[in-house]
Design a protein around this motif. Structure first.
Motif, PDB file in Angstrom:
ATOM      1  N   LYS A  52       0.840  -1.197   0.000  1.00  0.00           N
ATOM      2  CA  LYS A  52       0.000   0.000   0.000  1.00  0.00           C
ATOM      3  C   LYS A  52       0.874   1.246   0.000  1.00  0.00           C
ATOM      4  O   LYS A  52       1.909   1.282   0.646  1.00  0.00           O
ATOM      5  N   ILE A  53       0.436   2.264  -0.730  1.00  0.00           N
ATOM      6  CA  ILE A  53       1.075   3.580  -0.663  1.00  0.00           C
ATOM      7  C   ILE A  53       0.335   4.368   0.408  1.00  0.00           C
ATOM      8  O   ILE A  53      -0.865   4.642   0.270  1.00  0.00           O
ATOM      9  N   ILE A  54       1.053   4.726   1.481  1.00  0.00           N
ATOM     10  CA  ILE A  54       0.459   5.515   2.556  1.00  0.00           C
ATOM     11  C   ILE A  54       0.381   6.974   2.134  1.00  0.00           C
ATOM     12  O   ILE A  54      -0.637   7.635   2.326  1.00  0.00           O
ATOM     13  N   SER A  55       1.488   7.485   1.564  1.00  0.00           N
ATOM     14  CA  SER A  55       1.487   8.868   1.080  1.00  0.00           C
ATOM     15  C   SER A  55       2.461   9.005  -0.082  1.00  0.00           C
ATOM     16  O   SER A  55       3.428   8.260  -0.203  1.00  0.00           O
ATOM     17  N   LYS A  56       2.162   9.973  -0.937  1.00  0.00           N
ATOM     18  CA  LYS A  56       3.006  10.323  -2.083  1.00  0.00           C
ATOM     19  C   LYS A  56       2.955  11.842  -2.176  1.00  0.00           C
ATOM     20  O   LYS A  56       1.951  12.407  -2.591  1.00  0.00           O
ATOM     21  N   ILE A  57       4.058  12.484  -1.729  1.00  0.00           N
ATOM     22  CA  ILE A  57       4.076  13.947  -1.611  1.00  0.00           C
ATOM     23  C   ILE A  57       5.128  14.513  -2.555  1.00  0.00           C
ATOM     24  O   ILE A  57       6.285  14.069  -2.544  1.00  0.00           O
ATOM     25  N   GLU A  58       4.718  15.499  -3.360  1.00  0.00           N
ATOM     26  CA  GLU A  58       5.668  16.157  -4.247  1.00  0.00           C
ATOM     27  C   GLU A  58       6.573  17.052  -3.400  1.00  0.00           C
ATOM     28  O   GLU A  58       6.104  17.991  -2.753  1.00  0.00           O
TER      29      GLU A  58
END
Length: 114
Positions: free
Chosen positions: A100-106
């Motif tokens: 699972k991807i918990i977060s993806k922040i630029e």
């Protein structure tokens, strides 16, 4: 009766030993917003990962199955790790798979190795 119980117990132990490839570990990884230059079999680009915000970045020489990495984003993900029996030479003995991807922040990750 004791012999039957002992035989049954030994059989269960042998069967469970044969199924060790089913045992997996899960962990959370942070992946940096850019890859780093590293040398495995030859020069390559490696993911930079760590398990907590206080750790230093480490080179991750293998792939994470199911992760479509995009440079410029810092990820926090859950992965499973499964030990591979008899891996090819110069290959990892652990298969890492995205759960699972918990977060993806630029963002631009900080304190990356040179």
């Amino acid at each position: 009766m004791k012999k039957i119980v002992l035989l049954l117990w030994i059989s269960i132990c042998l069967i469970s030993c044969e199924n060790n490839d089913l045992i997996t570990a899960e962990k959370i990884l942070i992946i940096a917003s850019k890859k780093g230059d590293c040398v495995g079999v030859g020069p390559q680009k490696c993911l930079l990962v760590k398990e907590s915000i206080t750790q230093n970045w480490e080179y991750f020489y293998d792939n994470i199955s199911g992760l479509n990495y995009e440079e410029g984003f810092e990820y926090e993900i859950i992965v499973s790790e499964k030990e591979i029996e008899n891996p090819p030479q110069d290959a990892s003995s652990i298969e890492t798979t995205l759960i699972k991807i918990i977060s993806k922040i630029e963002k631009t990750s900080e304190n990356l190795p040179d």
